[in-house]
Design a protein around this motif. Structure first.
Motif, PDB file in Angstrom:
ATOM      1  N   GLY A 657       0.812  -1.211   0.000  1.00 14.03           N
ATOM      2  CA  GLY A 657       0.000   0.000   0.000  1.00 14.03           C
ATOM      3  C   GLY A 657       0.841   1.255   0.000  1.00 14.03           C
ATOM      4  N   LEU A 658       1.918   1.245   0.822  1.00 10.41           N
ATOM      5  CA  LEU A 658       2.780   2.413   0.853  1.00 10.41           C
ATOM      6  C   LEU A 658       3.511   2.589  -0.468  1.00 10.41           C
ATOM      7  N   HIS A 659       3.884   1.489  -1.076  1.00 10.52           N
ATOM      8  CA  HIS A 659       4.550   1.550  -2.375  1.00 10.52           C
ATOM      9  C   HIS A 659       3.662   2.223  -3.408  1.00 10.52           C
ATOM     10  N   LEU A 660       2.380   1.946  -3.332  1.00  9.63           N
ATOM     11  CA  LEU A 660       1.440   2.562  -4.267  1.00  9.63           C
ATOM     12  C   LEU A 660       1.117   3.981  -3.849  1.00  9.63           C
ATOM     13  N   ALA A 661       1.026   4.200  -2.534  1.00  8.50           N
ATOM     14  CA  ALA A 661       0.625   5.525  -2.055  1.00  8.50           C
ATOM     15  C   ALA A 661       1.694   6.564  -2.327  1.00  8.50           C
ATOM     16  N   LYS A 662       2.964   6.150  -2.314  1.00 10.53           N
ATOM     17  CA  LYS A 662       4.036   7.128  -2.509  1.00 10.53           C
ATOM     18  C   LYS A 662       4.259   7.462  -3.968  1.00 10.53           C
ATOM     19  N   GLN A 663       3.489   6.860  -4.876  1.00  6.21           N
ATOM     20  CA  GLN A 663       3.673   7.109  -6.295  1.00  6.21           C
ATOM     21  C   GLN A 663       3.062   8.452  -6.655  1.00  6.21           C
ATOM     22  N   THR A 664       3.829   9.485  -6.534  1.00  8.12           N
ATOM     23  CA  THR A 664       3.389  10.834  -6.872  1.00  8.12           C
ATOM     24  C   THR A 664       4.141  11.294  -8.105  1.00  8.12           C
ATOM     25  N   PRO A 665       3.554  12.175  -8.897  1.00  5.45           N
ATOM     26  CA  PRO A 665       4.237  12.636 -10.095  1.00  5.45           C
ATOM     27  C   PRO A 665       5.584  13.255  -9.768  1.00  5.45           C
ATOM     28  N   LEU A 666       6.516  13.106 -10.696  1.00  7.61           N
ATOM     29  CA  LEU A 666       7.843  13.647 -10.498  1.00  7.61           C
ATOM     30  C   LEU A 666       7.808  15.157 -10.312  1.00  7.61           C
ATOM     31  N   THR A 667       6.863  15.815 -10.981  1.00  7.20           N
ATOM     32  CA  THR A 667       6.829  17.273 -10.946  1.00  7.20           C
ATOM     33  C   THR A 667       6.538  17.816  -9.559  1.00  7.20           C
ATOM     34  N   GLN A 872      13.461   6.189 -11.200  1.00  8.96           N
ATOM     35  CA  GLN A 872      12.453   7.119 -11.704  1.00  8.96           C
ATOM     36  C   GLN A 872      12.471   7.236 -13.223  1.00  8.96           C
ATOM     37  N   ALA A 873      13.545   6.804 -13.849  1.00 11.26           N
ATOM     38  CA  ALA A 873      13.650   6.877 -15.304  1.00 11.26           C
ATOM     39  C   ALA A 873      14.574   5.764 -15.778  1.00 11.26           C
ATOM     40  N   ILE A 874      14.359   5.345 -17.032  1.00 11.26           N
ATOM     41  CA  ILE A 874      15.150   4.285 -17.647  1.00 11.26           C
ATOM     42  C   ILE A 874      15.753   4.837 -18.937  1.00 11.26           C
ATOM     43  N   VAL A 875      17.034   4.595 -19.136  1.00  9.95           N
ATOM     44  CA  VAL A 875      17.706   5.065 -20.349  1.00  9.95           C
ATOM     45  C   VAL A 875      17.171   4.270 -21.541  1.00  9.95           C
ATOM     46  N   ALA A 876      16.716   4.986 -22.576  1.00 13.31           N
ATOM     47  CA  ALA A 876      16.128   4.342 -23.752  1.00 13.31           C
ATOM     48  C   ALA A 876      17.050   4.367 -24.957  1.00 13.31           C
ATOM     49  N   ALA A 877      18.147   5.125 -24.903  1.00 15.97           N
ATOM     50  CA  ALA A 877      19.096   5.193 -26.014  1.00 15.97           C
ATOM     51  C   ALA A 877      20.264   4.245 -25.746  1.00 15.97           C
ATOM     52  N   GLY A 901      18.860   0.873 -20.741  1.00 17.32           N
ATOM     53  CA  GLY A 901      18.306   0.034 -19.690  1.00 17.32           C
ATOM     54  C   GLY A 901      18.748   0.411 -18.295  1.00 17.32           C
ATOM     55  N   GLU A 902      19.683   1.332 -18.163  1.00 19.33           N
ATOM     56  CA  GLU A 902      20.172   1.716 -16.837  1.00 19.33           C
ATOM     57  C   GLU A 902      19.119   2.575 -16.127  1.00 19.33           C
ATOM     58  N   SER A 903      18.993   2.367 -14.832  1.00 20.90           N
ATOM     59  CA  SER A 903      18.006   3.109 -14.048  1.00 20.90           C
ATOM     60  C   SER A 903      18.617   4.393 -13.525  1.00 20.90           C
ATOM     61  N   LEU A 904      17.801   5.436 -13.483  1.00 15.82           N
ATOM     62  CA  LEU A 904      18.249   6.753 -13.059  1.00 15.82           C
ATOM     63  C   LEU A 904      17.274   7.325 -12.039  1.00 15.82           C
ATOM     64  N   GLU A 905      17.802   8.185 -11.186  1.00 13.25           N
ATOM     65  CA  GLU A 905      16.957   8.954 -10.266  1.00 13.25           C
ATOM     66  C   GLU A 905      16.927  10.395 -10.754  1.00 13.25           C
ATOM     67  N   VAL A 906      15.739  10.933 -10.927  1.00 15.80           N
ATOM     68  CA  VAL A 906      15.575  12.288 -11.446  1.00 15.80           C
ATOM     69  C   VAL A 906      15.616  13.272 -10.288  1.00 15.80           C
ATOM     70  N   LEU A 907      16.523  14.241 -10.378  1.00 14.84           N
ATOM     71  CA  LEU A 907      16.671  15.235  -9.321  1.00 14.84           C
ATOM     72  C   LEU A 907      15.831  16.480  -9.592  1.00 14.84           C
ATOM     73  N   GLY A 911      12.773  22.295 -18.536  1.00 19.20           N
ATOM     74  CA  GLY A 911      12.213  22.088 -19.856  1.00 19.20           C
ATOM     75  C   GLY A 911      12.338  20.628 -20.247  1.00 19.20           C
ATOM     76  N   PRO A 912      12.893  20.364 -21.435  1.00 22.04           N
ATOM     77  CA  PRO A 912      13.036  18.961 -21.863  1.00 22.04           C
ATOM     78  C   PRO A 912      14.268  18.280 -21.277  1.00 22.04           C
ATOM     79  N   TRP A 913      15.004  18.963 -20.406  1.00 22.79           N
ATOM     80  CA  TRP A 913      16.228  18.408 -19.837  1.00 22.79           C
ATOM     81  C   TRP A 913      15.996  17.971 -18.400  1.00 22.79           C
ATOM     82  N   LEU A 914      16.603  16.843 -18.027  1.00 25.22           N
ATOM     83  CA  LEU A 914      16.467  16.282 -16.688  1.00 25.22           C
ATOM     84  C   LEU A 914      17.841  16.154 -16.051  1.00 25.22           C
ATOM     85  N   GLN A 915      17.935  16.569 -14.809  1.00 25.05           N
ATOM     86  CA  GLN A 915      19.150  16.295 -14.044  1.00 25.05           C
ATOM     87  C   GLN A 915      18.961  14.967 -13.332  1.00 25.05           C
TER      88      GLN A 915
END
Length: 936
Positions: A657-667, A872-877, A901-907, A911-915
């Motif tokens: 339940g907590l795993h689902l409850a903490k799913q909030t948009p990145l923004t 939070q994100a997966i490399v697609a290139a 395929g590498e996993s990333l955490e979005v800080l 705009g279209p750029w992510l740290q």
């Protein structure tokens, strides 16, 4: 005052007339009219349609009429009017539509009735008729079209020139001759320029016009006269053999017949200022200041149809025509460019085709790639026409081709055939072949994507377990297109707590059954049974005394000890039951006397009956004590079992339940918003249920085509898988959130050679259903197949966390859920059974059930506790180097590189750029199209 019958009748009639007039005034009405009943050919006539007093009406449409050009003129005008007559107020509103009607030939024309739906009713106008006559041109206007060639081929460029001669207007009263600029401005808007219209539009965009020169030309009588000559040039490309077609070319000039002075309060200051007889127009007034100027007082339209010089258009010959010829005429070159040049079999290659030439580039067609055997033998080519982009004398085409198998070394030369009108022969030119490298298809490597054995046997031994393989199955049922609400996932918590609630309910029910005043409590029944089975009076008295003592909290079991007569009678009297105490004391005395051989008044059966009656009285009496024997006693083993149930519920249900409850948009965790990935979501969100079902069916069919395609044609398989992935993606973009649909999409991406996007969708499936076995298995296998070196390094590591992660990565959480559910049910049954039927069997059964439960809970949740990086994100290139700052102008940092395929955490986002931060701690910027964002 007396009203006569005629007067009354007259009043009623007037009222009816007023009422009818009011009704008519407020009813919607339409009316059409023409500005003139007679017109000249080429001169516009205005058509007006008025819709009055309507709350709503449709847009009126005018039917086409042969010989007439009908064009809407501007936006409708709206007006309102209020009149008051004899104290009566009348409001009128109207909307007027205007069209410009230009007759192109002489004759009488009829505009058919115009039908308009007004306030829900269809109204129509009467037909309108007018006559058009041709104004005599005389020697005022001439037009002629000439070409440089007398004979050309279909599709060959043909330069044409429109020569137009206009006789200057001379006003004798003012002795003024209009300039060539004045005369050009008199050309009517009703002129139809035919094929020269595009050239005039180009000049108008640049604020230019054709220049006129004064020349001498013979009039119809053969006399030389002064004319202004205008030349307009255009190039056409005939599409059919025969005579050239310049369109409906008709020139109309509003030729002046009289000038007059304009009225100006400052005219006296400029009375003689006529600019030497030559002056520019200003809105048909011949001065930019409109001061004491001359204006056109009267004019008439002069119409001329251009004479076209005879030019023959010849068809392209059939003899010697190449099979790939597509109607191109002129001189051309072809070049090709491909990206990328190093691919796997079945992967798409973008092929750019550039054609340069001197012909009509907008009419040039791409070579028929699907009909070229030298190309289709090794490549899968789409069999559809290509749309190109014209840039100057070059037309660019773009398409996608897929190599069918590994080992192909080049894209062959692409031919282009055209007809050379100079040599009157067909010519074929070819592009330069492009060298490429084609490796084995990603799909062919799926068999090597396997997991570790299910046990720890030494590799190579007979006991080694069969490794797990990729599961390519898809879900085709309608359940796959039904969104799974995240709120419904809280049912995991309810299901996890259910056994604990059952045990608590059983305990409460048992305790309620054993309440003080319950005649159906177990201790009551046991005492009655003991009295019934007693062999002598002593046993009767002992059972009764023991029961009474227990009621006053003096014992733990009906046979635990024997209470004395004085003890039980004292307690009864203390509880206010004096009569009951006397009866109990008398019964106990009789039982004692019988036990010592003394004579008594009652037999053993009589004593049992009396004891039973006293038990009934005791069950109804309020003694104030608590029967601990009636309360449910939970031993230490049962207490441990109940604690394990609660802990298991918390371990399985709460984390989910907590795993689902903490799913909030990145923004929500960022300073700036992340730009959404564009998939036309607004249009896709409107898909109906039948459309979604059709999309799923088409996607599944494409996936199955890819599965059944032979390994020798990887291009066909890859194309089918790409089509399936595109259709699955459309369903996802329409708003469907379903773990099975995500698995379908991920499987298609794996098969199509996009493992990064596949990993992202497996993660999304596990977000909705953390115990989706296929998603978990395929995710681990895809990751290990994409990064086998990382998997091997983890397996060889000695750290307890790495070892545990490697071991558990090969065990699906669903196995732990099954074990936990089975042990849970067994534990629940044992605890509840021990409450109602005390037995050592139930107590000992709780030990193995508890152990299995703990193992199952560990297997189901260990992957959560071993995660050290928030995905939070997966490399697609395939490979991306992070940048030090957001923007393409900032250099890439080669030391910070991420792979597909590498996993990333979005800080944060800009705009279209992510740290982002990698699992190793590297921080940098990456553009959003290169990653797949997860809904975490």
């Amino acid at each position: 005052m007396r009203t006569t019958f005629p007067t009354l009748t007259k009043s009623i009639a007037v009222a009816v007339m007023l009422f009818s007039a009011a009704a008519v005034a407020h009813a919607g009405q339409i009316q059409a009219s023409l500005s003139a009943r007679e017109a000249y050919v080429g001169a516009p006539v205005m058509l007006y349609l008025e819709v009055a007093d309507s709350s709503s009406h449709d847009q009126p449409q005018i039917a086409s009429v042969s010989g007439l050009d009908i064009k809407a003129s501007g936006t409708p005008s709206r007006s309102s009017q209020t009149t008051i007559i004899n104290g009566r107020r009348t409001d009128r509103t109207s909307t007027t539509y205007t069209w410009q009607v230009i007759p192109r030939q002489e004759g009488t024309f009829e505009i058919p009735p115009i039908r308009v739906e007004v306030d829900g009713q269809v109204e129509q106008t009467r037909p309108l008729r007018f006559a058009a006559t041709k104004s005599e041109t005389g020697d005022l206007l001439f037009a002629e079209v000439t070409g440089q060639q007398k004979q050309i081929y279909v599709g060959q460029p043909l330069p044409l020139t429109l020569n137009m001669w206009v006789k200057p207007y001379h006003d004798r009263e003012y002795d003024i001759t209009l300039s060539e600029e004045n005369m050009w401005q008199l050309i009517s808007q009703g002129t139809n320029w035919g094929v020269f219209g595009e050239r005039l539009e180009e000049l108008a965009e640049k604020n230019q016009r054709p220049g006129g020169v004064e020349v001498l030309r013979e009039d119809s009588n053969g006399d030389s006269r002064s004319y202004y000559q205008y030349k307009i040039e255009a190039t056409i490309y005939p599409k059919r053999p025969g005579q050239i077609d310049v369109g409906d070319l008709q020139i109309v000039v509003d030729y002046p017949t009289k000038l007059e002075k304009g009225r100006d309060p400052f005219g006296s200051m400029f009375e003689d200022d006529f600019f030497g007889g030559r002056f520019p127009f200003a809105d048909r007034g011949f001065s930019p200041f409109n001061r004491n100027t001359l204006t056109i007082a009267a004019s008439r339209p002069v119409v001329a149809s251009a004479e076209v010089a005879p030019i023959d258009v010849t068809a392209i010959p059939m003899a010697g025509r190449p099979a790939d010829y597509r109607g191109t005429v002129g001189h051309y070159q072809i070049v090709t460019h491909a990206v990328p040049t190093s691919v796997k079999a079945g992967d798409p290659i973008t092929l750019h085709i550039g054609i340069r030439g001197d012909g009509p580039m907008d009419l040039v067609q791409a070579p028929p790639l699907a009909s070229l055997p030298q190309l289709t033998a090794d490549f899968k080519v789409a069999n559809e026409p290509l749309a190109g982009i014209v840039e100057g004398d070059t037309k660019l085409f773009t398409t996608t081709i897929r190599p069918r198998r590994a080992g192909i070394t080049e894209i062959p030369a692409i031919p282009l055939s055209y007809f050379d009108p100079t040599t009157e022969k067909f010519v074929t030119v070819e592009s330069t072949p492009i060298a490429i490298e084609v490796a084995e298809a990603e799909r062919l490597a799926l068999e090597s994507i396997v997991g570790a054995p299910h046990d720890n046997s030494t590799p190579g031994t007979a006991a080694a377990a069969e490794p797990r393989k990729f599961d390519p199955a898809i879900y085709s049922g309608s359940d796959a297109i039904v969104s799974t609400s995240k709120a419904s996932q809280w049912l995991w918590i309810a299901a996890a707590m259910l056994p604990a609630l059952i045990v608590g309910g059983a305990w409460f029910s048992r305790r309620r059954m054993n309440s003080d005043n319950s005649a159906s409590s177990p201790s009551h029944h046991q005492t009655q049974k003991a009295i019934h089975l007693a062999h002598n009076p002593a046993e009767i008295g002992s059972a009764l005394a023991s029961y009474i003592g227990q009621r006053f909290n003096h014992g733990n079991h009906p046979t635990a000890r024997t209470f004395t007569r004085s003890e039980v009678t004292a307690q009864l009297r203390a509880a206010g039951q004096t009569e009951l105490a006397a009866r109990v004391e008398a019964l106990l005395i009789q039982c004692e006397q019988a036990a010592y051989g003394a004579s008594g008044n009652q037999t053993t059966d009589g004593l049992k009956s009396e004891a039973t009656a006293i038990m009934s009285e005791l069950s109804r009496a309020k003694l104030g004590g608590t029967d601990r024997s009636a309360a449910v006693r939970v031993g230490y083993r049962q207490a441990i079992a109940v604690a394990c149930i609660v802990l298991a519920a918390l371990a399985i249900g709460i984390p989910t339940g907590l795993h689902l409850a903490k799913q909030t948009p990145l923004t929500e965790n960022m300073a700036t918003n992340v730009e959404p990935q564009s998939h036309d979501s607004a249009m896709l969100a409107s898909l109906s249920d039948s459309q979604k079902a059709t999309l799923l069916e088409e996607a599944n069919a494409a996936y199955q085509r890819g599965m059944t395609s032979g390994t020798e044609d990887a291009a066909t398989a890859n194309e089918a898988f790409s089509q399936a992935a595109a259709k699955y993606q459309q369903l996802v973009d329409s708003g469907i959130r379903n773990s099975d649909l995500y698995v379908n999409l991920a499987n298609a991406y794996v098969q199509a050679g996009s493992p990064g996007r596949a990993i992202a969708n497996y993660e999304r499936a596990l977000q909705l259903n953390p115990y989706h076995g296929q998603a978990f298995q395929n995710l681990k296998l895809t990751q290990s197949g994409l990064h086998p070196e990382a998997t091997s390094a983890m397996a060889a590591s000695s750290g307890w966390q790495q070892t545990l992660t490697h071991w558990t990565s090969n065990v699906s959480p669903i196995l732990g859920v099954v074990l936990a559910a089975a042990a849970w049910s067994t534990l629940c049954i044992a605890v509840v059974g021990g409450m109602f039927v005390p037995s050592a069997m139930w107590r000992w059964a709780t030990i193995p059930a508890t152990c299995v439960l703990l193992v199952g809970v560990t297997l189901a949740n260990v992957h959560r506790f071993t995660e050290t990086h928030r995905v939070q994100a997966i490399v697609a290139a395939p490979t991306v180097a992070l940048r030090d700052a957001p923007g393409d102008n900032f250099p890439e940092n080669p030391s910070h590189t991420v792979t597909e395929g590498e996993s990333l955490e979005v800080l944060k986002a800009n705009g279209p750029w992510l740290q982002v931060q990698t699992p190793t701690g590297s921080i940098g910027w990456i553009s959003q199209p290169q990653v797949e964002l997860l809904d975490t």
